[in-house]
Design a protein around this motif. Structure first.
Motif, PDB file in Angstrom:
ATOM      1  N   TYR A 267      32.784  33.228  11.225  1.00  0.00           N
ATOM      2  CA  TYR A 267      33.336  34.519  11.309  1.00  0.00           C
ATOM      3  C   TYR A 267      32.123  35.516  12.034  1.00  0.00           C
ATOM      4  CZ  TYR A 267      36.457  32.959   7.787  1.00  0.00           C
ATOM      5  OH  TYR A 267      37.309  31.988   7.007  1.00  0.00           O
ATOM      6  N   GLY A 268      30.907  35.139  12.156  1.00  0.00           N
ATOM      7  CA  GLY A 268      29.942  35.755  12.657  1.00  0.00           C
ATOM      8  C   GLY A 268      29.572  37.036  11.657  1.00  0.00           C
ATOM      9  N   LEU A 269      29.831  36.645  10.359  1.00  0.00           N
ATOM     10  CA  LEU A 269      29.469  37.468   9.500  1.00  0.00           C
ATOM     11  C   LEU A 269      28.059  37.323   8.519  1.00  0.00           C
ATOM     12  CD1 LEU A 269      32.793  38.411   7.520  1.00  0.00           C
ATOM     13  CD2 LEU A 269      31.496  40.024   9.044  1.00  0.00           C
ATOM     14  N   TYR A 270      27.046  38.115   9.038  1.00  0.00           N
ATOM     15  CA  TYR A 270      25.871  38.010   8.568  1.00  0.00           C
ATOM     16  C   TYR A 270      25.712  38.917   7.410  1.00  0.00           C
ATOM     17  CZ  TYR A 270      20.754  37.537   8.940  1.00  0.00           C
ATOM     18  OH  TYR A 270      19.192  37.467   8.723  1.00  0.00           O
ATOM     19  N   ALA A 271      25.854  38.155   6.435  1.00  0.00           N
ATOM     20  CA  ALA A 271      25.980  38.744   4.838  1.00  0.00           C
ATOM     21  C   ALA A 271      25.075  38.365   3.799  1.00  0.00           C
ATOM     22  CB  ALA A 271      27.313  38.672   4.278  1.00  0.00           C
ATOM     23  N   GLY A 272      24.650  39.247   2.890  1.00  0.00           N
ATOM     24  CA  GLY A 272      23.835  39.051   1.860  1.00  0.00           C
ATOM     25  C   GLY A 272      24.051  38.045   0.961  1.00  0.00           C
ATOM     26  N   GLY A 273      23.128  37.639  -0.131  1.00  0.00           N
ATOM     27  CA  GLY A 273      23.355  36.584  -0.961  1.00  0.00           C
ATOM     28  C   GLY A 273      24.653  36.533  -1.977  1.00  0.00           C
ATOM     29  N   SER A 274      24.887  38.182  -2.297  1.00  0.00           N
ATOM     30  CA  SER A 274      26.040  38.481  -3.553  1.00  0.00           C
ATOM     31  C   SER A 274      27.495  38.247  -2.614  1.00  0.00           C
ATOM     32  CB  SER A 274      26.148  39.513  -3.966  1.00  0.00           C
ATOM     33  OG  SER A 274      26.097  40.726  -2.799  1.00  0.00           O
ATOM     34  N   THR A 275      27.342  38.387  -1.353  1.00  0.00           N
ATOM     35  CA  THR A 275      28.594  38.046  -0.573  1.00  0.00           C
ATOM     36  C   THR A 275      28.854  36.826  -0.398  1.00  0.00           C
ATOM     37  OG1 THR A 275      28.348  40.523   0.451  1.00  0.00           O
ATOM     38  CG2 THR A 275      29.765  38.504   1.634  1.00  0.00           C
ATOM     39  N   GLY A 276      27.967  35.878  -0.176  1.00  0.00           N
ATOM     40  CA  GLY A 276      28.156  34.421  -0.098  1.00  0.00           C
ATOM     41  C   GLY A 276      28.440  34.065  -1.282  1.00  0.00           C
ATOM     42  N   ARG A 307      47.698  37.219  -0.922  1.00  0.00           N
ATOM     43  CA  ARG A 307      46.675  38.190  -0.091  1.00  0.00           C
ATOM     44  C   ARG A 307      45.543  38.545  -0.953  1.00  0.00           C
ATOM     45  NH1 ARG A 307      46.286  41.017   4.585  1.00  0.00           N
ATOM     46  NH2 ARG A 307      46.121  43.187   4.419  1.00  0.00           N
ATOM     47  N   VAL A 308      44.480  37.986  -0.320  1.00  0.00           N
ATOM     48  CA  VAL A 308      43.063  37.971  -1.062  1.00  0.00           C
ATOM     49  C   VAL A 308      42.231  38.753  -0.554  1.00  0.00           C
ATOM     50  CG1 VAL A 308      41.326  36.573  -1.910  1.00  0.00           C
ATOM     51  CG2 VAL A 308      43.810  35.623  -1.845  1.00  0.00           C
ATOM     52  N   ALA A 309      41.620  39.582  -1.378  1.00  0.00           N
ATOM     53  CA  ALA A 309      40.445  40.528  -0.787  1.00  0.00           C
ATOM     54  C   ALA A 309      39.227  40.219  -1.626  1.00  0.00           C
ATOM     55  CB  ALA A 309      40.781  41.855  -0.944  1.00  0.00           C
ATOM     56  N   PHE A 310      38.097  40.448  -0.778  1.00  0.00           N
ATOM     57  CA  PHE A 310      36.840  40.506  -1.457  1.00  0.00           C
ATOM     58  C   PHE A 310      35.800  41.305  -0.821  1.00  0.00           C
ATOM     59  CE2 PHE A 310      36.014  37.279   1.741  1.00  0.00           C
ATOM     60  CZ  PHE A 310      34.556  37.416   2.360  1.00  0.00           C
ATOM     61  N   ILE A 311      34.713  41.490  -1.252  1.00  0.00           N
ATOM     62  CA  ILE A 311      33.917  42.738  -0.971  1.00  0.00           C
ATOM     63  C   ILE A 311      32.559  42.167  -0.489  1.00  0.00           C
ATOM     64  CG2 ILE A 311      32.491  44.667  -1.892  1.00  0.00           C
ATOM     65  CD1 ILE A 311      35.411  45.159  -2.152  1.00  0.00           C
ATOM     66  N   ALA A 312      32.229  42.589   0.872  1.00  0.00           N
ATOM     67  CA  ALA A 312      30.919  42.048   1.355  1.00  0.00           C
ATOM     68  C   ALA A 312      30.131  43.413   1.176  1.00  0.00           C
ATOM     69  CB  ALA A 312      31.155  41.967   2.909  1.00  0.00           C
ATOM     70  N   ALA A 313      29.115  43.014   0.194  1.00  0.00           N
ATOM     71  CA  ALA A 313      28.345  43.917  -0.510  1.00  0.00           C
ATOM     72  C   ALA A 313      27.133  44.345   0.434  1.00  0.00           C
ATOM     73  CB  ALA A 313      27.722  43.814  -1.708  1.00  0.00           C
ATOM     74  N   ASP A 314      26.493  43.571   1.210  1.00  0.00           N
ATOM     75  CA  ASP A 314      25.642  44.141   2.143  1.00  0.00           C
ATOM     76  C   ASP A 314      25.095  43.099   3.225  1.00  0.00           C
ATOM     77  OD1 ASP A 314      24.373  42.015   0.460  1.00  0.00           O
ATOM     78  OD2 ASP A 314      22.600  43.061   0.008  1.00  0.00           O
ATOM     79  N   ARG A 315      24.491  43.364   4.071  1.00  0.00           N
ATOM     80  CA  ARG A 315      24.125  42.502   5.184  1.00  0.00           C
ATOM     81  C   ARG A 315      22.965  41.375   5.061  1.00  0.00           C
ATOM     82  NH1 ARG A 315      26.314  44.446  10.142  1.00  0.00           N
ATOM     83  NH2 ARG A 315      26.868  46.904  10.156  1.00  0.00           N
ATOM     84  N   GLY A 316      22.857  40.555   5.681  1.00  0.00           N
ATOM     85  CA  GLY A 316      22.008  39.430   5.589  1.00  0.00           C
ATOM     86  C   GLY A 316      20.504  39.818   6.184  1.00  0.00           C
ATOM     87  N   HIS A 317      20.222  40.952   6.633  1.00  0.00           N
ATOM     88  CA  HIS A 317      18.795  41.069   6.977  1.00  0.00           C
ATOM     89  C   HIS A 317      17.820  41.064   6.153  1.00  0.00           C
ATOM     90  CE1 HIS A 317      21.645  42.927  10.110  1.00  0.00           C
ATOM     91  NE2 HIS A 317      20.652  42.821  11.054  1.00  0.00           N
ATOM     92  N   ALA A 318      18.000  41.312   4.866  1.00  0.00           N
ATOM     93  CA  ALA A 318      17.326  41.588   3.911  1.00  0.00           C
ATOM     94  C   ALA A 318      17.079  40.246   3.329  1.00  0.00           C
ATOM     95  CB  ALA A 318      17.603  42.517   2.647  1.00  0.00           C
ATOM     96  N   TYR A 319      17.986  39.120   3.856  1.00  0.00           N
ATOM     97  CA  TYR A 319      17.759  37.771   3.214  1.00  0.00           C
ATOM     98  C   TYR A 319      16.977  36.781   4.252  1.00  0.00           C
ATOM     99  CZ  TYR A 319      20.589  39.988  -0.296  1.00  0.00           C
ATOM    100  OH  TYR A 319      21.108  41.020  -1.077  1.00  0.00           O
ATOM    101  N   ALA A 320      16.754  37.270   5.381  1.00  0.00           N
ATOM    102  CA  ALA A 320      16.172  36.439   6.583  1.00  0.00           C
ATOM    103  C   ALA A 320      15.099  35.529   6.175  1.00  0.00           C
ATOM    104  CB  ALA A 320      15.703  37.335   7.552  1.00  0.00           C
ATOM    105  N   GLN A 321      14.293  35.848   5.064  1.00  0.00           N
ATOM    106  CA  GLN A 321      12.875  35.015   4.466  1.00  0.00           C
ATOM    107  C   GLN A 321      13.501  34.242   3.521  1.00  0.00           C
ATOM    108  OE1 GLN A 321       9.790  37.860   4.620  1.00  0.00           O
ATOM    109  NE2 GLN A 321       9.329  37.460   6.642  1.00  0.00           N
ATOM    110  N   THR A 322      14.548  34.323   3.100  1.00  0.00           N
ATOM    111  CA  THR A 322      15.205  33.643   1.893  1.00  0.00           C
ATOM    112  C   THR A 322      16.275  32.738   2.092  1.00  0.00           C
ATOM    113  OG1 THR A 322      16.258  35.411   0.849  1.00  0.00           O
ATOM    114  CG2 THR A 322      13.839  35.062   0.029  1.00  0.00           C
ATOM    115  N   VAL A 323      17.452  33.402   1.939  1.00  0.00           N
ATOM    116  CA  VAL A 323      18.870  32.763   2.089  1.00  0.00           C
ATOM    117  C   VAL A 323      18.942  32.207   3.400  1.00  0.00           C
ATOM    118  CG1 VAL A 323      21.396  33.076   2.318  1.00  0.00           C
ATOM    119  CG2 VAL A 323      19.957  34.252   0.241  1.00  0.00           C
ATOM    120  N   TYR A 324      18.611  32.938   4.747  1.00  0.00           N
ATOM    121  CA  TYR A 324      18.717  32.211   5.929  1.00  0.00           C
ATOM    122  C   TYR A 324      17.176  31.607   6.379  1.00  0.00           C
ATOM    123  CZ  TYR A 324      22.791  34.764   5.953  1.00  0.00           C
ATOM    124  OH  TYR A 324      24.389  35.398   5.525  1.00  0.00           O
TER     125      TYR A 324
END
Length: 348
Positions: A267-276, A307-324
């Motif tokens: 989806y091109g969503l660069y999201a944080g760890g909790s969103t993952g 019909r399902v919803a979830f929350i994308a809490a934050d972006r992935g930029h802060a996780y560039a050196q960890t999750v990504y």
């Protein structure tokens, strides 16, 4: 009872700030099993869902006279809540001292040190192999040392719950319409407490799924070292007890990282760890429950897609050196299969 005089300048400033805020988007994601939508809370001004609670807590404390321009706000956070407080305190002209720990992402710590004149960083782990209790202890010391200090206490402050009840849930209901499932990552409990009450008031049949991580004790699991901030806790936050939860999904950190990669790839969503973690919970839950499969004895037309919803809490930029970061991810995977007690992964 002590009656404090509210700071009228700050009251007017909070009104100005609120007028400038807009809703966060809700977008559909193509999914084989359900009609999936995600609310992009990382579109808030400070970059996360914690904007909601930080702004509302400050606004209500100002109205009650608990915060004036002479107040120093002190809070324990190694992530989004600290960033949100730092942003709104700077906008209001209020001093803020965040208490962080080594799990704080390098990008987050750098930003906090730019926004705050003073940053406190603890380094001693507690009995749960976490830093939370050490951070909270340091907060209490600062409250004694500073002349005029205010502790938002995001773990128990009902204003945190009310922020998500009023704003996050209100927007989600207006944007999404009827929901069958809502998946929410849990850390301090404010988001799920507020969302679950408002959603179930409007859609009583909606199934609220709390998403936690391995190593968190919120739902009774054994404590262990956690690497990804923003989800889980080494204590049971009081606000969690106020949430209306139907089901709990526990997601290993390795699985959360995989799901972050899937969100980018699909989806091109660069999201944080909790969103993952939350997206992984959605996929794993419906892999087991098979929504849309024919009901026993019914014609093979298939049940309606939920019909399902979830929350994308934050972006992935802060996780560039960890999750990504492939090296970090490889080390995380290696640690996951090693015997307990073996240290393999360097943080930041």
């Amino acid at each position: 009872m002590l009656h404090r005089r509210a700071d009228q300048f700050l009251i007017e400033r909070t009104k100005e700030l609120r007028r400038g805020l807009t809703e966060t988007p809700l977008i559909p994601l193509a999914d084989e099993r359900c009609d999936l939508v995600v609310k992009l809370e990382f579109c808030n001004p400070a970059g996360s869902t914690k904007d909601r609670s930080a702004r509302w807590i400050l606004e209500q404390a100002i109205r009650r006279g608990e915060i004036t321009r002479d107040t120093t706000v002190v809070e324990s956070s190694s992530g989004n809540f600290a960033l949100a407080l730092a942003f709104y305190c700077r906008m209001l002209g209020i001093s803020f001292v965040p208490v962080i720990d080594p799990n704080c992402n390098e990008a987050t710590e750098t930003q906090l040190r730019l926004l705050c004149e003073r940053v406190e960083k603890v380094s001693i782990r507690d009995a749960a192999d976490s830093y939370l209790k050490s951070r909270l202890s340091r907060v209490q010391e600062l409250l004694v040392d500073l002349d005029s200090a205010y502790w938002p206490n995001q773990y128990a402050n009902p204003d945190a719950r009310d922020a998500h009840y009023r704003f996050t849930a209100g927007e989600l209901i207006a944007q999404a319409g009827p929901l069958d499932y809502l998946f929410v990552g849990v850390g301090t409990g404010g988001t799920i407490a507020g969302l679950s009450h408002r959603i179930k008031e409007t859609y009583p049949g909606c199934v609220v799924v709390a998403v936690d991580t391995e190593g968190s004790v919120i739902f009774g699991g054994p404590p262990k070292k956690r690497r990804i901030p923003g989800i889980g806790s080494s204590i049971v936050p009081p606000l969690c007890g106020q949430a209306l939860i139907d089901h709990v999904e526990i997601v290993p950190e390795v699985r959360a990282v995989e799901a972050c990669g899937a969100l980018v790839a699909k989806y091109g969503l660069y999201a944080g760890g909790s969103t993952g973690s939350t997206y992984a919970a959605v996929q794993d839950y419906f892999a087991r429950h098979r929504p849309g499969a024919p009901r026993p004895g019914a014609p093979h037309l298939g049940a309606p897609r939920p019909r399902v919803a979830f929350i994308a809490a934050d972006r992935g930029h802060a996780y560039a050196q960890t999750v990504y970061d492939p090296t970090w991810v490889q080390q995380l995977g290696a640690e996951a299969v090693q015997p307990v007690g073996v240290e393999a992964l360097a943080v930041n």
